[in-house]
Design an enzyme around this catalytic site. Structure first.
Site, PDB file in Angstrom:
ATOM      1  CD  GLU A 161     -63.364  51.345  22.745  1.00 28.58           C
ATOM      2  OE1 GLU A 161     -62.930  50.640  23.679  1.00 28.58           O
ATOM      3  OE2 GLU A 161     -63.333  51.011  21.555  1.00 28.58           O
ATOM      4  CG  ASN A 204     -64.265  46.896  22.731  1.00 22.80           C
ATOM      5  OD1 ASN A 204     -64.718  46.069  21.956  1.00 22.80           O
ATOM      6  ND2 ASN A 204     -64.043  48.157  22.380  1.00 22.80           N
ATOM      7  CE  LYS A 281     -66.433  45.204  19.349  1.00 22.49           C
ATOM      8  NZ  LYS A 281     -65.759  46.519  19.520  1.00 22.49           N
ATOM      9  CD  GLU A 285     -64.272  47.375  16.111  1.00 17.68           C
ATOM     10  OE1 GLU A 285     -64.550  47.613  17.299  1.00 17.68           O
ATOM     11  OE2 GLU A 285     -64.254  48.249  15.218  1.00 17.68           O
ATOM     12  CE  LYS A 354     -71.504  50.125  16.340  1.00 12.68           C
ATOM     13  NZ  LYS A 354     -70.080  50.481  16.129  1.00 12.68           N
ATOM     14  CG  ASP A 359     -68.251  52.396  13.699  1.00  9.22           C
ATOM     15  OD1 ASP A 359     -69.181  52.463  14.511  1.00  9.22           O
ATOM     16  OD2 ASP A 359     -67.050  52.344  14.028  1.00  9.22           O
ATOM     17  CD  GLU A 381     -74.618  49.829  19.290  1.00 12.27           C
ATOM     18  OE1 GLU A 381     -74.827  48.620  19.073  1.00 12.27           O
ATOM     19  OE2 GLU A 381     -73.501  50.278  19.585  1.00 12.27           O
ATOM     20  CD  GLU A 387     -66.046  55.951  17.206  1.00 16.41           C
ATOM     21  OE1 GLU A 387     -67.036  55.428  17.746  1.00 16.41           O
ATOM     22  OE2 GLU A 387     -65.114  55.298  16.715  1.00 16.41           O
ATOM     23  CG  HIS A 515     -64.330  54.524   7.481  1.00 16.71           C
ATOM     24  ND1 HIS A 515     -62.951  54.562   7.602  1.00 16.71           N
ATOM     25  CD2 HIS A 515     -64.767  53.694   8.466  1.00 16.71           C
ATOM     26  CE1 HIS A 515     -62.585  53.762   8.598  1.00 16.71           C
ATOM     27  NE2 HIS A 515     -63.666  53.241   9.150  1.00 16.71           N
ATOM     28  CD1 TRP A 537     -60.955  49.352  10.462  1.00 10.91           C
ATOM     29  CD2 TRP A 537     -59.041  49.097  11.607  1.00 10.91           C
ATOM     30  NE1 TRP A 537     -61.236  48.616  11.590  1.00 10.91           N
ATOM     31  CE2 TRP A 537     -60.086  48.438  12.315  1.00 10.91           C
ATOM     32  CE3 TRP A 537     -57.747  49.069  12.148  1.00 10.91           C
ATOM     33  CZ2 TRP A 537     -59.876  47.767  13.526  1.00 10.91           C
ATOM     34  CZ3 TRP A 537     -57.549  48.401  13.361  1.00 10.91           C
ATOM     35  CH2 TRP A 537     -58.599  47.757  14.040  1.00 10.91           C
TER      36      TRP A 537
END
Ligand code: GCU
Length: 677
Positions: A161, A204, A281, A285, A354, A359, A381, A387, A515, A537
């Protein structure tokens, strides 16, 4: 050339007669009794390094030959020499020093434990790799954080991922029988920077990871890692008791559920006595979690902590939670859910936060939880895999991003309460501290996809060891070890690295925009995204551009997210006079004609940053071109191509964003700027 496979452990030959001679002279003899696997690994590393760098095979002796001997070990392994090591360097620290033993001068590399010795050896080799003098040595070092962990977001089918460097390095199909040399080299690289933990599967998580079959594979990896002082951890799915155990519920307060986890923990520790623990987690999500049963994060984490506690394992419980059914600003959700739970977690739970509230964006303010939970250990984190930073095609050295967060002042215990001090536990009597990095490692020949992405793995390790080190020094060490020690190469490339993150902020998301990337892939621009399936999102949710202006008002006139910070921080960022340009649109919605510090309007400043970003990528390419011949042709050519691609993509980012925002501002792109392509 090895095309980067050897990472920063290539041990290139030392050149220069004088330097080589002074090294060789002092390293002619070795006293290094190695009765454990870790000491053996350390010894092998030392011999490999010296042989490769200096053509040197030190002779093993019993007695020190004055001025020519290296003595390596622990007080126990060097009993005959009656060495003492101070407690102050702790269990993982080391000393490297010139000293007299029985009136004979020698170089001493020692630790209280075998792993301390291993770290000492790697750091001694680093001195030679970076051509430092060893004529006078007096180094004492120890890690400032206890848990220094890589998180692999690797799936059991070997996809990764947000991984951009090939497939997972864990070959589940061939494990446990086949031990790939990569596992060993991976462990060496980690140990060389002090990383002491590895979570091998995706947050995940697949419940299957806890099955008997997989646990045998995990054990095989753990056996490799142990040699290099690394403990293995697993991401676990909260609903595993249902999927794997056949129970009807995963309610953390249900006695059968508790028993299932306790039994599972017992089973794991039968195979892996030094198993590190679980990463979770939950309720984020779409992942299952305790809230499904009306229980809190603390109920969930504590239940797992109870299962691991008897074996000294820990739970790393993630604070990355958000939910589009919660109508408030996404920024605020983690704080809202976790702050009230402060002090409610068992002692072997650490909350993994985080660096920023959304994110891993190119730039985020520090997460408001740092400093806000005095009775709960918090673990940093960071994300090494890029990403939101151009994947493995863009050169982005992330240490400046990490350091910016670590050195940010939370003001929670007065001025100077940096995030670094919070995570080091300076204000917290609980003992667990840690930092984690989402790995950027894959099966690519060079591990990380982009030759320079290796620097992010390296820098993470260095900062997890000591969060207050400077990105510039870390870059210099990495370059010397990975490429060469030639000043005419080092200084321009170091400059490239140190500017690279700001360049990327400029062409992707300047002035606090965030974002606004492409939907779901997170690659390329997508400020227009407004139908991602859920509001939080959508890019439009974050930039809120309209005919009047742009930016997210998080002051008390808007979402009031700023109230989650200490009053000093709230005042600083909430006030337009003091809010730095870098964070402006994170916290304010401003008109296109708003007058910036630069003297330009906000619109012109947005345009200026996007163009400056692209310009700097061009300059970076030009600077690299001048270095032809100063490194191996393979990596030179690879980086050159990557930079050309980066320039193309930076231009796309600029043009897409500028043209999109122009549909709102309706203002011209100033004179002197080339037309969008
Ligand atoms: C990001 C990322 C996901 C990941 C998540 C996480 O949202 O896009 O792929 O699962 O972070 O950190 O859990």
């Amino acid at each position: 050339a090895d095309n980067g496979y050897k990472l920063w452990l290539g041990y290139s030959k030392v050149t220069g007669r004088q330097l080589t001679d002074t090294y060789r002279q002092q390293l002619r003899y070795l006293i290094f009794p190695a009765a454990s696997v870790q000491l053996n690994a350390a010894r092998a590393e030392l011999l490999t390094g010296l042989n490769a760098m200096l053509d040197l095979k030190p002779a093993e002796v019993k007695d020190i030959k004055g001025g020519q001997t290296v003595v390596v070990g622990t007080p126990q392994s060097l009993k005959a020499l009656a060495i003492t090591v101070p407690d102050s360097i702790g269990k993982e620290g080391y000393l490297i020093k010139k000293t007299l033993i029985n009136k004979n001068q020698c170089i001493l590399i020692v630790g209280n434990t075998d792993v301390g010795v291993l770290y000492g050896v790697f750091n001694f080799l680093k001195l030679i790799q970076t051509h430092r003098s060893i004529n006078e040595l007096n180094i004492a070092d120890r890690p400032r954080l206890m848990y220094r962990v890589l998180d692999h977001w690797d799936n059991l089918n070997r996809t990764v991922e947000r991984g951009y460097a090939g497939s997972s390095i864990w070959n589940w199909h061939k494990l446990p029988d086949i031990i790939d040399q990569r596992y060993i080299d991976y462990a060496r690289a980690n140990a060389s920077v002090g990383i002491n933990g590895s979570v091998v599967n995706n947050v995940n998580a697949d419940a299957l990871i806890l099955s008997h079959e997989y646990l045998l594979k995990i054990k095989a990896l753990a056996d490799v890692f142990r040699t290099y002082g690394i403990r293995i951890y697993l991401s676990v799915k909260f609903s595993s008791p249902i999927e794997l155990g056949g129970l009807k519920t995963a309610d953390p307060l249900d006695p059968e559920v508790k028993k299932w986890w306790a039994d599972k923990a017992d089973e794991i520790y039968r195979y892996i006595p030094d198993f590190g623990g679980f990463l979770v987690k939950a309720n984020s999500e779409g992942q299952p979690g305790p809230q499904r049963y009306g229980r809190s994060h603390a109920d969930g984490a504590n239940m797992l902590a109870d299962a691991l506690g008897p074996h000294h394992g820990i739970v790393m419980w993630r604070a990355f939670v958000y939910d589009n059914k919660v109508p408030d600003d996404r920024f605020k959700q983690a704080y809202n859910e976790f702050k009230p739970l402060d002090g409610k977690f068992e002692d072997n739970v650490i909350i993994q936060v985080k660096n920023g509230p959304i994110d891993f964006q190119p730039r985020e303010p520090f997460h408001p939880l740092f400093g806000a939970m005095p009775n709960t250990p918090l673990m940093m984190e960071f994300q090494l895999t890029q990403e939101y930073l151009g994947f493995s095609t863009h050169l982005v050295y992330e240490a400046p991003l990490f350091a910016e967060c670590l050195q940010a002042d939370t003001y929670r215990y007065g001025k100077g309460t940096t995030v670094s001090r919070i995570i080091k536990g300076d204000f917290n009597r609980k003992l667990i501290t840690g930092m984690t990095g989402v790995a950027n490692i894959g099966s690519d020949l060079n591990w990380c996809g982009h030759p320079f992405a290796q620097a992010n793995w390296y820098a993470f390790g260095r900062l997890a060891w000591n969060p207050d080190q400077s990105p510039a020094n870390i870059a210099a060490d990495w370059l010397r070890m990975t490429f060469n020690n030639d000043e005419s190469f080092l200084s321009p490339v170091k400059k490239i690295m140190l500017q690279s993150r700001e360049n990327t902020v400029n062409y992707m998301a300047p002035l606090g925009l965030h974002h606004i990337m492409g939907q779901s892939t997170h690659y390329g621009p997508g400020p227009w995204v407004d139908n991602a399936g859920r509001p939080d999102w959508n890019a439009t949710y974050y930039h809120r551009a309209d005919s009047v202006g742009v930016g997210f008002d998080r002051t008390n006139k808007g979402s009031d997210a700023l109230a989650q910070y200490a009053p000093e921080v709230e005042a600083n960022w909430g006030n337009l006079k003091s809010c730095p340009d870098e964070y402006l649109l994170w916290f304010h919605h401003l008109s296109w004609t708003y007058k910036m510090r630069s003297g330009r309007t906000l619109w012109d400043d947005v345009v200026w940053h996007y163009y400056a970003g692209v310009e700097s990528v061009k300059q970076m390419g030009g600077a690299w071109d001048k270095l032809r011949g100063k490194t191996d042709p393979e990596r030179f050519a690879e980086v050159k191509q990557l930079m050309a691609l980066q320039l193309k993509e930076a231009t796309t980012w600029r043009d897409a964003c500028v043209l999109y925002f122009q549909t709102f501002s309706k203002m011209p792109i100033g004179p002197g700027y080339p037309k969008p392509e």
